[in-house]
Design a protein around this motif. Sequence first.
Motif, PDB file in Angstrom:
ATOM      1  N   VAL A 178       0.854  -1.173   0.000  1.00 63.27           N
ATOM      2  CA  VAL A 178       0.000   0.000   0.000  1.00 63.27           C
ATOM      3  C   VAL A 178       0.898   1.234   0.000  1.00 63.27           C
ATOM      4  CG1 VAL A 178      -1.732   1.323   1.256  1.00 63.27           C
ATOM      5  CG2 VAL A 178      -1.849  -1.175   1.225  1.00 63.27           C
ATOM      6  N   THR A 179       0.627   2.171  -0.889  1.00 61.38           N
ATOM      7  CA  THR A 179       1.381   3.423  -0.937  1.00 61.38           C
ATOM      8  C   THR A 179       0.459   4.577  -0.570  1.00 61.38           C
ATOM      9  OG1 THR A 179       0.906   3.691  -3.303  1.00 61.38           O
ATOM     10  CG2 THR A 179       2.955   2.552  -2.688  1.00 61.38           C
ATOM     11  N   LEU A 180       1.053   5.686  -0.171  1.00 61.10           N
ATOM     12  CA  LEU A 180       0.273   6.841   0.269  1.00 61.10           C
ATOM     13  C   LEU A 180       0.852   8.106  -0.331  1.00 61.10           C
ATOM     14  CD1 LEU A 180      -2.041   7.742   2.272  1.00 61.10           C
ATOM     15  CD2 LEU A 180      -0.194   8.261   3.881  1.00 61.10           C
ATOM     16  N   GLU A 181       0.052   8.787  -1.136  1.00 57.09           N
ATOM     17  CA  GLU A 181       0.444  10.083  -1.684  1.00 57.09           C
ATOM     18  C   GLU A 181      -0.270  11.167  -0.885  1.00 57.09           C
ATOM     19  OE1 GLU A 181       0.775  12.273  -6.035  1.00 57.09           O
ATOM     20  OE2 GLU A 181      -0.997  11.050  -5.627  1.00 57.09           O
ATOM     21  N   VAL A 182       0.465  12.221  -0.537  1.00 52.17           N
ATOM     22  CA  VAL A 182      -0.116  13.326   0.221  1.00 52.17           C
ATOM     23  C   VAL A 182      -0.266  14.530  -0.703  1.00 52.17           C
ATOM     24  CG1 VAL A 182       0.093  14.820   2.237  1.00 52.17           C
ATOM     25  CG2 VAL A 182       1.002  12.481   2.310  1.00 52.17           C
ATOM     26  N   LEU A 183      -1.496  15.021  -0.822  1.00 53.08           N
ATOM     27  CA  LEU A 183      -1.780  16.183  -1.663  1.00 53.08           C
ATOM     28  C   LEU A 183      -2.437  17.271  -0.829  1.00 53.08           C
ATOM     29  CD1 LEU A 183      -3.272  14.490  -4.875  1.00 53.08           C
ATOM     30  CD2 LEU A 183      -0.915  15.242  -4.493  1.00 53.08           C
ATOM     31  N   THR A 190      -8.077  22.716  -6.593  1.00 53.18           N
ATOM     32  CA  THR A 190      -6.850  22.208  -7.201  1.00 53.18           C
ATOM     33  C   THR A 190      -5.945  21.612  -6.120  1.00 53.18           C
ATOM     34  OG1 THR A 190      -5.771  24.376  -7.026  1.00 53.18           O
ATOM     35  CG2 THR A 190      -6.941  23.871  -9.069  1.00 53.18           C
ATOM     36  N   ARG A 191      -5.130  20.652  -6.541  1.00 54.98           N
ATOM     37  CA  ARG A 191      -4.286  19.934  -5.594  1.00 54.98           C
ATOM     38  C   ARG A 191      -2.834  19.954  -6.048  1.00 54.98           C
ATOM     39  NH1 ARG A 191      -7.958  14.471  -4.445  1.00 54.98           N
ATOM     40  NH2 ARG A 191      -9.678  15.535  -3.356  1.00 54.98           N
ATOM     41  N   ALA A 192      -1.949  19.844  -5.080  1.00 55.27           N
ATOM     42  CA  ALA A 192      -0.518  19.831  -5.386  1.00 55.27           C
ATOM     43  C   ALA A 192       0.219  19.059  -4.309  1.00 55.27           C
ATOM     44  CB  ALA A 192       0.022  21.260  -5.472  1.00 55.27           C
ATOM     45  N   VAL A 193       1.385  18.546  -4.687  1.00 49.02           N
ATOM     46  CA  VAL A 193       2.257  17.886  -3.722  1.00 49.02           C
ATOM     47  C   VAL A 193       3.089  18.946  -3.017  1.00 49.02           C
ATOM     48  CG1 VAL A 193       4.177  16.286  -3.426  1.00 49.02           C
ATOM     49  CG2 VAL A 193       2.384  15.788  -5.101  1.00 49.02           C
ATOM     50  N   VAL A 194       3.111  18.916  -1.702  1.00 50.46           N
ATOM     51  CA  VAL A 194       3.914  19.851  -0.915  1.00 50.46           C
ATOM     52  C   VAL A 194       4.797  19.038   0.015  1.00 50.46           C
ATOM     53  CG1 VAL A 194       3.893  21.796   0.686  1.00 50.46           C
ATOM     54  CG2 VAL A 194       2.086  21.583  -1.027  1.00 50.46           C
ATOM     55  N   SER A 195       6.087  19.235  -0.079  1.00 54.80           N
ATOM     56  CA  SER A 195       7.036  18.381   0.636  1.00 54.80           C
ATOM     57  C   SER A 195       6.817  18.400   2.142  1.00 54.80           C
ATOM     58  CB  SER A 195       8.471  18.816   0.312  1.00 54.80           C
ATOM     59  OG  SER A 195       9.404  18.051   1.035  1.00 54.80           O
ATOM     60  N   HIS A 196       6.639  19.586   2.722  1.00 60.01           N
ATOM     61  CA  HIS A 196       6.494  19.661   4.183  1.00 60.01           C
ATOM     62  C   HIS A 196       5.267  18.889   4.641  1.00 60.01           C
ATOM     63  CE1 HIS A 196       6.918  21.348   8.224  1.00 60.01           C
ATOM     64  NE2 HIS A 196       5.617  21.484   8.203  1.00 60.01           N
ATOM     65  N   PHE A 197       4.144  19.100   3.959  1.00 61.28           N
ATOM     66  CA  PHE A 197       2.926  18.370   4.305  1.00 61.28           C
ATOM     67  C   PHE A 197       3.156  16.873   4.163  1.00 61.28           C
ATOM     68  CE2 PHE A 197       0.243  22.254   3.498  1.00 61.28           C
ATOM     69  CZ  PHE A 197      -0.362  22.266   4.741  1.00 61.28           C
ATOM     70  N   ASN A 198       3.833  16.501   3.093  1.00 55.76           N
ATOM     71  CA  ASN A 198       4.082  15.084   2.837  1.00 55.76           C
ATOM     72  C   ASN A 198       4.769  14.439   4.029  1.00 55.76           C
ATOM     73  OD1 ASN A 198       5.509  12.678   1.872  1.00 55.76           O
ATOM     74  ND2 ASN A 198       4.831  13.308  -0.148  1.00 55.76           N
ATOM     75  N   LYS A 199       5.842  15.052   4.499  1.00 56.90           N
ATOM     76  CA  LYS A 199       6.620  14.461   5.586  1.00 56.90           C
ATOM     77  C   LYS A 199       5.861  14.488   6.909  1.00 56.90           C
ATOM     78  CE  LYS A 199      11.040  15.609   3.447  1.00 56.90           C
ATOM     79  NZ  LYS A 199      12.265  16.435   3.542  1.00 56.90           N
ATOM     80  N   ALA A 200       5.267  15.632   7.226  1.00 57.00           N
ATOM     81  CA  ALA A 200       4.580  15.751   8.509  1.00 57.00           C
ATOM     82  C   ALA A 200       3.368  14.829   8.579  1.00 57.00           C
ATOM     83  CB  ALA A 200       4.159  17.204   8.740  1.00 57.00           C
ATOM     84  N   ALA A 247      -4.635  23.155   2.022  1.00 61.04           N
ATOM     85  CA  ALA A 247      -3.406  23.851   1.681  1.00 61.04           C
ATOM     86  C   ALA A 247      -3.071  24.870   2.752  1.00 61.04           C
ATOM     87  CB  ALA A 247      -3.545  24.562   0.324  1.00 61.04           C
ATOM     88  N   ASP A 248      -1.783  24.959   3.081  1.00 57.51           N
ATOM     89  CA  ASP A 248      -1.298  25.976   3.977  1.00 57.51           C
ATOM     90  C   ASP A 248      -1.402  27.316   3.255  1.00 57.51           C
ATOM     91  OD1 ASP A 248       0.341  27.800   5.386  1.00 57.51           O
ATOM     92  OD2 ASP A 248       1.624  26.193   6.123  1.00 57.51           O
TER      93      ASP A 248
END
Length: 252
Positions: A178-183, A190-200, A247-248
Amino acid sequence: MLVLLPPSETKGPGGDGAPLDLAALSWPELTDVRAGLVEALVRLAGDRPAARAALGLSPKQDGEIARNAELRSAPTAPALERYTGVLYDALDVRSLTRAQRARADRRLAVGSALFGVVRGTDRIPAYRLSAGSALPGRPTLRALWRPALGPVLAAVDELVVDLRSGAYAALAPVPGAVTLEVLSERPDGTRAVVSHFNKARKGRVARLLATTTGEPADVVRLRALLRRAGFHVEHLGGTALTLVVPADPATR
């Protein structure tokens, strides 16, 4: 359930464990590759310009090279306490109860360019090696790890939740994981990948999966577990999940 975490570039210093014992690490099938990479890093540390080039470091980061020079003699710490940064701050293993930590120790493992994969309890020294590093005179890390690490991960007989970043997942993909993408989702949809959100957020998901008393057996049950915990998770089929977060304002 086995949850695979990405490593971090930053590592906590010190430790109270004996020096690195490769034979004591989980998955001893990986010992030969681990030993070869340790040897290569220790030797490379003797040539600082070459080490900087191979590891992508500046002269101000020569302390990282010094760490590699001491790989065989430096004190060790459990992997879950060695890695630091946004994801590991959110995971916050030091705040877990004894029962929760026992579950975390059973379920969590960390992908590593140097060790392939380690259990959270495996004692390791601080080091510097990234999945994209190119060591002089050696094959790529992907070419080194895939033949050894691929079969090890494929043989895991439980649900695997692969939270590794792309470069580390590429060292050895896990069939059926199972994989998990954070958007992040903006007010306009609209959606986007954000590194900080991804990690946290992955750190928070990892904390939940590490401590829950449930044992999800498949992606559907895993999604249900995450949604009960308040995560907005979408499942469009297969074994891929998408975690959607607001989104932040600073990133809009």
